[in-house]
Design an enzyme around this catalytic site. Structure first.
Site, short mmCIF file in Angstrom:
data_model
loop_
_atom_site.label_atom_id
_atom_site.label_comp_id
_atom_site.label_asym_id
_atom_site.label_seq_id
_atom_site.Cartn_x
_atom_site.Cartn_y
_atom_site.Cartn_z
N GLY A 114 -1.50 2.66 -1.21
CA GLY A 114 -0.57 2.22 -0.16
C GLY A 114 0.08 0.91 -0.54
O GLY A 114 0.07 0.51 -1.71
N ASN A 115 0.64 0.23 0.43
CA ASN A 115 1.26 -1.07 0.17
C ASN A 115 1.18 -1.93 1.43
O ASN A 115 0.65 -1.49 2.45
CB ASN A 115 2.70 -0.89 -0.31
CG ASN A 115 3.53 -0.14 0.70
OD1 ASN A 115 3.77 -0.62 1.79
ND2 ASN A 115 3.95 1.08 0.34
#
Ligand SMILES: Cc1cc2nc3c(=O)[nH]c(=O)nc-3n(C[C@H](O)[C@H](O)[C@H](O)COP(=O)(O)O)c2cc1C
Length: 396
Positions: A201-202
């Site tokens: 993810g981020n």
């Protein structure tokens, strides 16, 4: 815009703090006028700190400048939240015995009233008559909701959702320069599963995309918000399409792009995804100390949109960069714009805690021919409006 916020003496006065904060973050100049009774529920320091302005309370303060007339005349919109039965009655009858009621009478600005009171007070013939009078005169009422009231009572009379109140303020006062258009916004950060519990993810919270959706809605657009794992609540009054992976986000955007006038790709999308996704949790004992996860490139959604046949929507991409130098940021934006065939690239600095998860943003907007359209540094709402301004000028 200058917004005068009248706060009355009801339990829901504490909720107005969040409303004022949102209006300030949207870039508005907020002047709070609490009634004396409101100040028995909520403190002046809170209202002053949140509104970033001294509050105005006393009709007989600053008499030389005729404050009640000055405040009323300076307002682009007046919001009263919570509006008590008492203040609603005064306004309906043209009474003016405090600074708030005087300022309302002295103003021609749109009036938004958000009542809050106990069910019996709200349903009383007097209050219903008074509110109907104000509606007849053009006041915009954000109707109270049904729900838990003070104490154990449940019924109609609870202050409307603060978001709905903020939206009402925007809709009575703001520019409607996007009326009749459809705007698609992507927001948040994608997640590419590794196994049922882990993902790539981020750090994107979705705040900038949500601010864009909100701004577009307030300016009259039909808005679809494609939200990838949003950490903030979506605005009311828009179509929310929840997605998680890049593939889901891509399907959602491409299926809407043909009917859109503007597409803003504010979501942080993963460039890669695992080639193999484990269907059961990967156990440390089974995989050992050194693990390699093979990745493969995700489709490039911005480039796919850029390759659409004309007439296609105005296409705004984002580039999150860590360079501090403005020329380097502009060059990165110009390069991305050309590669993806976008119309605008909003380059935002994400070094040093900037950009992700914050309420402010710093953005450089690059147009075709390496043109710097504008630079904006402010709340995500201010940045959102600047991006929409720039997108409007790109419309054929
Ligand atoms: C604990 C308490 C809670 C109150 N809550 C409300 C309320 O939610 N709505 C309302 O219309 N009046 C409420 N009132 C009554 C108002 O405070 C009262 O009518 C007051 O005169 C309103 O003044 P204002 O309209 O100038 O602010 C409450 C009073 C008390 C003591």
């Amino acid at each position: 815009m200058r917004i005068v916020v009248g706060v009355c003496g009801g339990i829901a006065a504490y909720k107005v703090v969040g409303i004022i904060r949102t209006l300030v973050l949207q870039g508005h100049d907020v002047q709070v006028i609490p009634t004396d009774e409101a100040l028995r529920f909520i403190g002046a320091p809170t209202l002053e700190a949140i509104s970033r302005n001294p509050i105005a309370t006393d009709l007989f303060d600053g008499v030389a400048e005729v404050k009640h007339v000055a405040l009323g005349q300076s307002a682009d919109v007046i919001l009263i939240a919570p509006a008590t039965a008492n203040t609603i009655a005064k306004l309906a009858n043209g009474l003016s015995d405090n600074l708030l009621t005087n300022s309302v009478l002295a103003s021609t600005a749109p009036l938004v009233i958000a009542p809050a009171m106990h069910t019996e007070m709200w349903q009383s013939a007097a209050t219903q008559h008074n509110i109907a009078t104000l509606v007849d005169r053009g006041a915009h009422v954000v109707w109270p909701e049904s729900g838990q009231l003070t104490g154990s009572d449940v019924g109609v009379g609870r202050l409307a959702d603060p978001e709905a109140i903020v939206a009402a303020v925007a809709s009575v006062s703001g520019a409607r320069d996007l009326a009749g258009t459809t705007v698609v916004v992507t927001a948040g950060g994608t997640r590419e599963p590794i196994d049922p519990v882990r993902f790539i993810g981020n750090r994107s919270s979705g705040r900038q995309g949500v601010a864009l959706a909100e701004a577009a809605r307030d300016r009259g657009a039909d808005v679809a918000l494609i939200g990838a794992n949003l950490e903030v609540p979506p605005p009311v009054g828009i179509e929310l399409v929840p997605v998680s992976t890049v593939a889901e986000l891509r399907d959602a955007v491409l299926s809407r792009a043909a009917d859109a006038d503007i597409v803003v790709m504010a979501a942080a999308v993963s460039d890669y995804r695992p080639v193999n996704v484990a269907h059961t949790k990967m156990k440390k004992d089974a995989v050992g100390d050194d693990v390699s996860i093979e990745l493969t490139a995700n489709p490039d959604i911005l480039a796919d949109l850029g390759a659409l046949q004309h007439p296609r929507p105005v296409l705004v991409g984002f580039a999150a960069e860590t360079e501090a130098d403005a020329d380097a940021l502009a060059a990165l934006g110009a390069g991305k714009l050309e590669r993806k065939n976008a119309d605008l690239i909003a380059v935002n600095r994400v070094d040093d805690g900037r950009g992700f998860g914050t309420s402010d943003n710093e953005v450089l907007i690059v147009g075709s021919g390496s043109r710097i359209v504008t630079t904006v540094d402010g709340s995500k709402r201010v940045v959102a409006d600047a991006i929409l301004d720039a997108a409007l000028t790109e419309r054929p």
